[in-house]
Write an enzyme that holds these catalytic residues in place. Structure first.
Site, PDB file in Angstrom:
ATOM      1  N   GLY A 329      -7.125  21.701 -50.130  1.00 15.60           N
ATOM      2  CA  GLY A 329      -5.901  21.665 -49.333  1.00 15.60           C
ATOM      3  C   GLY A 329      -5.643  20.275 -48.765  1.00 15.60           C
ATOM      4  O   GLY A 329      -5.991  19.255 -49.366  1.00 15.60           O
ATOM      5  N   SER A 330      -5.076  20.248 -47.578  1.00 13.66           N
ATOM      6  CA  SER A 330      -4.519  19.005 -47.037  1.00 13.66           C
ATOM      7  C   SER A 330      -5.534  17.937 -46.670  1.00 13.66           C
ATOM      8  O   SER A 330      -5.139  16.788 -46.401  1.00 13.66           O
ATOM      9  CB  SER A 330      -3.654  19.317 -45.820  1.00 13.66           C
ATOM     10  N   THR A 331      -6.820  18.256 -46.622  1.00 10.82           N
ATOM     11  CA  THR A 331      -7.801  17.199 -46.386  1.00 10.82           C
ATOM     12  C   THR A 331      -7.870  16.233 -47.571  1.00 10.82           C
ATOM     13  O   THR A 331      -8.530  15.193 -47.488  1.00 10.82           O
ATOM     14  CB  THR A 331      -9.198  17.798 -46.115  1.00 10.82           C
TER      15      THR A 331
END
Length: 598
Positions: A329-331
């Protein structure tokens, strides 16, 4: 007409006698010759009588090597072999030495032995008396060796020595000890999947997971051997043992783990697991400048000594930090930003419209159901975690971005020396797949790959290999030391510093920051949050998510990187960032406090 024999009956009997005599003499000569040959050669059918006699009255046993201990970074023992003893008695009155010394329990000593075993081992006197009273088995034979139940097993050195000393003072014989071996893990649930555990297989202690398995060949050492004399009943005669080859103990492994930090992490993860009932948790604290893993764990976990937790139906047999890959995801977005900066296709003040982006045959939506937050700069895109912003950047460097995925080490295992580490995958079949990787979907990574990649951002562009073993000390005193290793330089120092500045916005930008919970009083921190749908049987689960965060401190000169994932927690009015920040903030505060105190 009758025919008459040529010989009279007397002559026949005489002839038969002569034949029998000659046959007897022949047999005697053959036997005598055979006996002379045996005496002269000391062999029968190629088998040495001398060796057979030795085997009858001499025995040989192996001497177990002590398995090497596993230590934390300060030299505290995490795992070690412990010797235990089981007590037994010999009742056979024929069990005596050649000089007549009695080696069995005499009737007159039964009461005294009962008192001694009760005092030092807690064995009931009545049980001792009962066991020391001669009995017969079902076949009617005398039972010559007896034991004393559960309390007679697992005795430590101290108890054994006290019993032996008192028996020796009172000149009592017939009580002996069998030596056993047990692996002790002194901290219970403590990086269990990385330390591992051992199992007895064919009378050998074998490492079954983690360090125990990966370094089994050097931990187990080398067995020795001892010879001893046996009595006519094939029992060993005490005092006749002679070591002919000493055992060589195993090497000692010193890990990078800091026990104070590891114990704190275990405590926090257990509290989180108990309260929010997630499917899985992974967490690790790494030293940014070196790649040393200071603390790491997962939930569910288990007790290495008892294997409690692995004996359940829902047990997890994987080291989730290395053996399972997932869509982060956004990491992943700070790496997209770093690549765009490095390729010069990025202007932090350039604006774009957030919310939705029609891309080929799909609609790329931002995390608030595609509503967006209006126009924003690309710098704000990272703080607010815009998928649209990341795909817009990826469109400008589609081929180069795929190269950066490899440069950051996402398609290669970290080679941390534990079994079954996976390498991760990336979907590149369509432009949409490739675009989705810019915000952490359509790409699978491992926990430690993420930690390794973030060292490039925290460490002036230099990507450090994660490691868990600090050094190996061999029995002869020589040491094999692990040194920090740079495994790549995917970005420049200038780019790493800019990305850290933007990650600071995640924590401190009141309007666009999605991780305000990660601010720590007195410590300058940066962070990136992530929320990813996870796939089950090829279908994305829209109801529960994998939440994650990477948090780095301090911003000006990063020392620590903390990374944590939590899968499908029960939120009940709270947020995933509230849950994770409770753990990460405490871990970084503890790490910084310990650093300042040293």
């Amino acid at each position: 007409m009758k025919l008459k024999s040529k010989h009279s009956p007397q002559k026949n009997r005489k002839m038969v006698g002569i034949i029998l005599l000659l046959t007897t003499l022949l047999v005697f000569v053959v036997l005598a010759g055979r006996l002379i040959k045996i005496v002269a050669s000391d062999e029968v059918s190629g088998v040495s009588l001398k060796e057979k006699t030795k085997e009858l009255y001499n025995g040989m046993d192996k001497i177990s090597a002590k398995r090497g201990s596993i230590l934390d970074s300060s030299g505290n023992i995490l795992a070690e072999d412990s010797v235990s003893f089981s007590i037994y008695a010999v009742l056979d009155e024929e069990y005596v030495q050649t000089d007549g010394t009695k080696l069995y329990v005499e009737e007159k000593h039964r009461e005294t032995i009962a008192n001694i075993l009760h005092t030092h081992a807690g064995i009931e006197k009545s049980l001792v008396i009962k066991q020391l009273t001669p009995q017969k088995n079902e076949a009617g034979d005398l039972i010559t060796t007896v034991e004393f139940g559960e309390k007679g097993n697992g005795l430590n050195f101290d108890v054994k020595n006290k019993i032996e000393d008192e028996l020796e003072k009172k000149e009592i014989s017939g009580i002996y000890f069998r030596e056993g071996k047990k692996r002790l893990y002194l901290n219970g649930k403590f990086a269990s999947y990385f330390l591992g555990y051992t199992s007895i297989t064919e009378n050998e202690e074998v490492g079954m997971m983690g360090i125990e398995a990966a370094y089994d060949d050097i931990l187990r050492g080398k067995e020795g051997s001892v010879i001893y004399q046996k009595d006519k009943n094939q029992n060993s005669i005490p005092g006749t043992e002679q070591v002919i080859e000493p055992a060589q103990d195993g090497a000692v492994i010193t890990t990078t783990l800091d026990s104070l930090l590891q114990l704190k992490l275990e405590e926090l993860l257990q509290e989180t697991a108990d309260k929010y009932k997630p499917q899985l948790i992974t967490a690790s604290l790494m030293e940014a400048e070196t790649g040393k893993l200071l603390a790491l764990s997962q939930r569910p976990t288990f007790e290495p000594e008892t294997l409690a937790g692995l004996d359940e139906e829902s047990a997890v047999w994987l080291n989730l930090l290395t053996e399972e890959d997932y869509e982060p995801g956004s990491t992943m977005k700070p790496f997209t930003m770093a690549a765009a900066m490095s390729e010069g296709i990025y202007d932090e003040n350039e604006r774009f419209l957030s919310g939705q982006l029609e891309f080929y045959d799909v609609s790329i939506n931002d995390w608030n159901n595609g509503e967006g937050k209006g126009e924003m700069t690309f710098r704000q895109a990272l703080a607010w975690s815009s998928n649209v912003g990341m795909v817009t950047l990826e469109e400008r460097m589609p081929e180069k971005w795929q190269e950066y995925i490899e440069l950051f080490g996402f398609l290669k295992s970290t080679d941390i020396k534990v079994a079954n580490e996976v390498s991760g995958t990336v979907q590149t079949g369509t432009p949409v797949d490739r675009a989705m990787t810019s915000y952490g979907q359509a790409i699978s990574v491992t926990h430690l790959q993420m930690q390794q990649a973030y060292t490039a951002i925290a460490n002036e562009g230099k990507m450090m290999k994660p490691y868990l073993v600090e050094k190996i000390t061999y029995p002869d005193g020589t040491e094999e030391v692990t040194n920090p290793e740079v495994v790549g330089t995917p970005i420049s120092k200038e780019v790493s510093e800019r990305v850290l500045e933007y990650m600071s916005d995640v924590v401190h930008d009141a309007e666009y920051g999605t991780g305000n919970q990660y601010a720590i009083e007195g410590i300058s921190t940066v962070a990136k949050t992530g929320t990813a749908e996870f796939s089950e049987n090829g279908i994305y689960n829209k109801q529960s998510y994998l939440h994650s965060v990477v948090q780095i401190a301090p911003k000006e000169d990063p020392k620590y990187i903390f990374y944590m994932t939590i899968k499908a927690p029960t939120l009940d009015g709270t947020t995933a960032n509230d849950i994770i920040s409770t753990v990460s903030n405490q871990m970084l505060t503890r790490a910084m406090t310990l650093r300042e105190s040293n």
